[in-house]
Design a protein around this motif. Structure first.
Motif, PDB file in Angstrom:
ATOM      1  N   SER A   1     -54.579 -27.055  20.311  1.00  0.00           N
ATOM      2  CA  SER A   1     -54.588 -26.265  21.542  1.00  0.00           C
ATOM      3  C   SER A   1     -54.766 -24.783  21.266  1.00  0.00           C
ATOM      4  O   SER A   1     -55.034 -24.008  22.182  1.00  0.00           O
ATOM      5  CB  SER A   1     -53.285 -26.498  22.316  1.00  0.00           C
ATOM      6  N   ASN A   2     -54.624 -24.376  20.001  1.00  0.00           N
ATOM      7  CA  ASN A   2     -54.793 -22.970  19.628  1.00  0.00           C
ATOM      8  C   ASN A   2     -55.936 -22.782  18.638  1.00  0.00           C
ATOM      9  O   ASN A   2     -55.892 -21.900  17.785  1.00  0.00           O
ATOM     10  CB  ASN A   2     -53.498 -22.417  19.025  1.00  0.00           C
ATOM     11  N   GLY A   3     -56.935 -23.625  18.746  1.00  0.00           N
ATOM     12  CA  GLY A   3     -58.105 -23.454  17.902  1.00  0.00           C
ATOM     13  C   GLY A   3     -58.202 -24.491  16.799  1.00  0.00           C
ATOM     14  O   GLY A   3     -57.505 -25.511  16.799  1.00  0.00           O
ATOM     15  N   GLU A   4     -59.090 -24.206  15.845  1.00  0.00           N
ATOM     16  CA  GLU A   4     -59.393 -25.150  14.778  1.00  0.00           C
ATOM     17  C   GLU A   4     -58.649 -24.803  13.492  1.00  0.00           C
ATOM     18  O   GLU A   4     -58.355 -23.640  13.213  1.00  0.00           O
ATOM     19  CB  GLU A   4     -60.896 -25.132  14.481  1.00  0.00           C
ATOM     20  N   THR A   5     -58.381 -25.853  12.711  1.00  0.00           N
ATOM     21  CA  THR A   5     -57.884 -25.665  11.354  1.00  0.00           C
ATOM     22  C   THR A   5     -58.579 -26.670  10.458  1.00  0.00           C
ATOM     23  O   THR A   5     -59.114 -27.684  10.927  1.00  0.00           O
ATOM     24  CB  THR A   5     -56.354 -25.830  11.277  1.00  0.00           C
ATOM     25  N   TYR A   6     -58.570 -26.387   9.168  1.00  0.00           N
ATOM     26  CA  TYR A   6     -59.289 -27.220   8.207  1.00  0.00           C
ATOM     27  C   TYR A   6     -58.279 -28.028   7.398  1.00  0.00           C
ATOM     28  O   TYR A   6     -57.325 -27.466   6.837  1.00  0.00           O
ATOM     29  CB  TYR A   6     -60.123 -26.340   7.276  1.00  0.00           C
ATOM     30  N   ILE A   7     -58.481 -29.353   7.345  1.00  0.00           N
ATOM     31  CA  ILE A   7     -57.537 -30.249   6.677  1.00  0.00           C
ATOM     32  C   ILE A   7     -58.283 -31.105   5.665  1.00  0.00           C
ATOM     33  O   ILE A   7     -59.340 -31.666   5.970  1.00  0.00           O
ATOM     34  CB  ILE A   7     -56.811 -31.156   7.688  1.00  0.00           C
ATOM     35  N   ILE A   8     -57.719 -31.203   4.476  1.00  0.00           N
ATOM     36  CA  ILE A   8     -58.251 -32.086   3.436  1.00  0.00           C
ATOM     37  C   ILE A   8     -57.287 -33.255   3.291  1.00  0.00           C
ATOM     38  O   ILE A   8     -56.098 -33.061   2.999  1.00  0.00           O
ATOM     39  CB  ILE A   8     -58.405 -31.351   2.087  1.00  0.00           C
ATOM     40  N   ASP A   9     -57.763 -34.460   3.508  1.00  0.00           N
ATOM     41  CA  ASP A   9     -56.934 -35.664   3.398  1.00  0.00           C
ATOM     42  C   ASP A   9     -57.255 -36.396   2.099  1.00  0.00           C
ATOM     43  O   ASP A   9     -58.428 -36.601   1.760  1.00  0.00           O
ATOM     44  CB  ASP A   9     -57.197 -36.605   4.576  1.00  0.00           C
ATOM     45  N   SER A  10     -56.215 -36.782   1.383  1.00  0.00           N
ATOM     46  CA  SER A  10     -56.373 -37.591   0.173  1.00  0.00           C
ATOM     47  C   SER A  10     -55.406 -38.762   0.267  1.00  0.00           C
ATOM     48  O   SER A  10     -54.253 -38.585   0.674  1.00  0.00           O
ATOM     49  CB  SER A  10     -56.068 -36.771  -1.085  1.00  0.00           C
ATOM     50  N   ASN A  11     -55.881 -39.940  -0.108  1.00  0.00           N
ATOM     51  CA  ASN A  11     -55.045 -41.137  -0.035  1.00  0.00           C
ATOM     52  C   ASN A  11     -54.958 -41.794  -1.411  1.00  0.00           C
ATOM     53  O   ASN A  11     -55.976 -41.974  -2.093  1.00  0.00           O
ATOM     54  CB  ASN A  11     -55.619 -42.118   0.991  1.00  0.00           C
ATOM     55  N   TYR A  12     -53.734 -42.126  -1.797  1.00  0.00           N
ATOM     56  CA  TYR A  12     -53.475 -42.724  -3.099  1.00  0.00           C
ATOM     57  C   TYR A  12     -52.932 -44.130  -2.876  1.00  0.00           C
ATOM     58  O   TYR A  12     -52.022 -44.322  -2.057  1.00  0.00           O
ATOM     59  CB  TYR A  12     -52.474 -41.874  -3.880  1.00  0.00           C
ATOM     60  N   PRO A  13     -53.451 -45.127  -3.589  1.00  0.00           N
ATOM     61  CA  PRO A  13     -53.039 -46.517  -3.342  1.00  0.00           C
ATOM     62  C   PRO A  13     -51.575 -46.748  -3.707  1.00  0.00           C
ATOM     63  O   PRO A  13     -50.977 -45.959  -4.456  1.00  0.00           O
ATOM     64  CB  PRO A  13     -53.976 -47.323  -4.252  1.00  0.00           C
ATOM     65  N   PRO A  14     -50.985 -47.829  -3.205  1.00  0.00           N
ATOM     66  CA  PRO A  14     -49.557 -48.088  -3.457  1.00  0.00           C
ATOM     67  C   PRO A  14     -49.197 -48.179  -4.938  1.00  0.00           C
ATOM     68  O   PRO A  14     -48.061 -47.885  -5.313  1.00  0.00           O
ATOM     69  CB  PRO A  14     -49.310 -49.428  -2.747  1.00  0.00           C
ATOM     70  N   ASP A  15     -50.144 -48.585  -5.781  1.00  0.00           N
ATOM     71  CA  ASP A  15     -49.837 -48.730  -7.206  1.00  0.00           C
ATOM     72  C   ASP A  15     -50.191 -47.480  -8.012  1.00  0.00           C
ATOM     73  O   ASP A  15     -50.148 -47.502  -9.248  1.00  0.00           O
ATOM     74  CB  ASP A  15     -50.569 -49.944  -7.784  1.00  0.00           C
ATOM     75  N   TYR A  16     -50.516 -46.384  -7.339  1.00  0.00           N
ATOM     76  CA  TYR A  16     -50.879 -45.152  -8.053  1.00  0.00           C
ATOM     77  C   TYR A  16     -49.666 -44.631  -8.823  1.00  0.00           C
ATOM     78  O   TYR A  16     -48.542 -44.637  -8.330  1.00  0.00           O
ATOM     79  CB  TYR A  16     -51.360 -44.087  -7.061  1.00  0.00           C
ATOM     80  N   ARG A  17     -49.917 -44.164 -10.038  1.00  0.00           N
ATOM     81  CA  ARG A  17     -48.840 -43.630 -10.871  1.00  0.00           C
ATOM     82  C   ARG A  17     -49.164 -42.195 -11.256  1.00  0.00           C
ATOM     83  O   ARG A  17     -50.295 -41.876 -11.633  1.00  0.00           O
ATOM     84  CB  ARG A  17     -48.642 -44.480 -12.132  1.00  0.00           C
ATOM     85  N   TYR A  18     -48.154 -41.364 -11.137  1.00  0.00           N
ATOM     86  CA  TYR A  18     -48.278 -39.982 -11.596  1.00  0.00           C
ATOM     87  C   TYR A  18     -47.510 -39.893 -12.903  1.00  0.00           C
ATOM     88  O   TYR A  18     -46.276 -39.949 -12.912  1.00  0.00           O
ATOM     89  CB  TYR A  18     -47.718 -39.004 -10.567  1.00  0.00           C
ATOM     90  N   GLY A  19     -48.237 -39.781 -14.001  1.00  0.00           N
ATOM     91  CA  GLY A  19     -47.589 -39.907 -15.294  1.00  0.00           C
ATOM     92  C   GLY A  19     -47.124 -41.337 -15.466  1.00  0.00           C
ATOM     93  O   GLY A  19     -47.898 -42.287 -15.329  1.00  0.00           O
ATOM     94  N   ASN A  20     -45.831 -41.512 -15.717  1.00  0.00           N
ATOM     95  CA  ASN A  20     -45.278 -42.848 -15.946  1.00  0.00           C
ATOM     96  C   ASN A  20     -44.678 -43.473 -14.695  1.00  0.00           C
ATOM     97  O   ASN A  20     -44.113 -44.566 -14.774  1.00  0.00           O
ATOM     98  CB  ASN A  20     -44.181 -42.779 -17.022  1.00  0.00           C
TER      99      ASN A  20
END
Length: 411
Positions: A43-62
């Protein structure tokens, strides 16, 4: 009646985007070409959004990004005795948490500092959804803040890393400057920085998120990452030139911070729920966890963890500090046999406090003044040995001589 913005202006506060350089005609690729996203209409104009999706089995490090362990112990430590808040936090599902990190135009905060990139992740049925709200132009801030509030709508709690001191106050200020009520105070807040400081103080000299990722989560960032101190200037360069080609590293940096927090919450909740099952390999980690249980008054569990830590290879000073800490807990719990065994062990290594505690025990608990005098003399022998620090000798000498004189009169 004047608006909040008018009152702030009268005090000299710059409201809006006038303190940031206006974007110039592009000299290189725009943000849409560098980091593909979507334009979100508010309602107050535009904004820019980047969406990223990671699967349920995604691991960050260990570690994965979702947690299945109970939040009860972590929540107990976080809320510091607030039973109502503890109950509410424990009732939150993993999907109710929002993991938030911001990149700003300055590292000190204040009314002139903008959150030009707000990264927020949350668990959904299809995995982990990360949304990054970017200010292509400072005049889009109202739209950015509205879109952020919309994304946080289903959430009940925030997870941050130093967010109580930086991220949340800064965002609250941005909402306030717009004359809006901030949505953040309505969310419960788990700041993982105090948790990390408590758990890994003995193992890591610095508990930055980068160190936690490397040494605790087993994660390594790629060369895309940029140092945090460079980020404000990189954004100013973008505003000045319109060239977004060097911003890709900032989006990567922000995304990794958010993923790291999700993995860290998973690790901490699992370890605190059952330290034995967590199979912690470092004695220093067991000590940190024991201190958390000690903070909560759960002394039986703290004692078990301290004792387990002493079975690991520890640096000498840390080992004897832990023996001392454990001995005093046992004393407070009335476990004098356990405390005495530790004091005798420490006294054998010329730990002055241990000799003094043994002297106190035999004088006041056993009324064995001869044995008490023996331990008092042992303490005096330690402080008068060649090489013993003079300041420490002065600290102990008068009290020990007074104790020995009193004991001789009782004998």
């Amino acid at each position: 009646m004047s608006s909040l913005s008018d009152r702030l202006k009268s005090l000299g506060v710059k409201v809006g985007a006038q303190d940031l350089p206006a974007p110039q005609p592009r000299r290189g690729p725009g943000i849409e070409a560098v980091v593909p996203g979507r334009v979100h209409q508010t309602s107050n104009g535009e904004t820019y959004i980047i969406d990223s999706n990671y699967p349920p089995d995604y691991r960050y490090g260990n570690l994965g990004l979702s947690f299945s362990a109970s939040l009860a112990t972590l929540a107990e430590w976080v809320v510091k005795g607030n039973r109502e808040l503890h109950e509410r936090l424990c009732q939150c599902s993993p999907q109710a948490f929002a993991f938030l990190d911001i990149e700003t135009t300055g590292l000190q905060g204040g009314t002139g500092t903008y959150a030009f990139l707000v990264g927020v992740g949350r668990l959904e049925e299809g995995g982990f959804h990360l949304a990054q709200f970017f200010l292509r132009d400072p005049i889009e801030e109202q739209a950015q803040l509205l879109a952020l509030e919309e994304f946080l709508g289903p959430c009940q709690a925030l997870v941050t890393y130093n967010g109580k001191a930086f991220d949340v106050p800064l965002l609250n200020t941005r909402y306030l400057i717009q004359g809006w009520k901030t949505p953040l105070p309505g969310l419960m807040h788990v700041d993982l920085l105090p948790v990390a400081r408590k758990l890994w103080r003995e193992r890591l000299p610095s508990r930055t998120l980068g160190n936690i990722e490397t040494f605790i989560l087993g994660a390594r960032r790629t060369q895309e990452d940029v140092p945090g101190w460079m980020i404000p200037q990189m954004y100013f360069d973008y505003l000045r030139t319109g060239d977004a080609h060097f911003l890709e590293g900032i989006f990567y940096h922000n995304a990794m911070d958010v993923l790291a927090m999700a993995a860290l919450l998973n690790h901490v909740t699992f370890a605190l729920e059952d330290p034995t099952r967590a199979a912690l390999e470092k004695g220093e980690d067991l000590i940190g966890m024991a201190k958390m249980y000690e903070d909560m008054g759960r002394m039986d569990e703290a004692v078990a963890l301290y004792q387990q830590s002493l079975e690991h290879e520890l640096p000498g000073e840390l080992y004897w500090n832990t023996v001392e800490r454990l001995s005093f807990i046992k004393k407070r719990m009335g476990d004098y046999p356990g405390a005495i065994a530790l004091w005798q062990q420490a006294a054998g290594q010329k730990q002055i406090y241990a000799c003094v505690e043994l002297a106190k025990y035999y004088e006041h608990q056993m009324r064995d003044y001869t044995e008490s005098a023996r331990w008092t003399q042992a303490a005096l022998d330690i402080i008068h040995a060649p090489g013993y620090p003079r300041y420490a000798r002065q600290e102990w000498n008068a009290d020990l001589l007074h104790r020995l004189d009193r004991l001789k009169k009782k004998m």
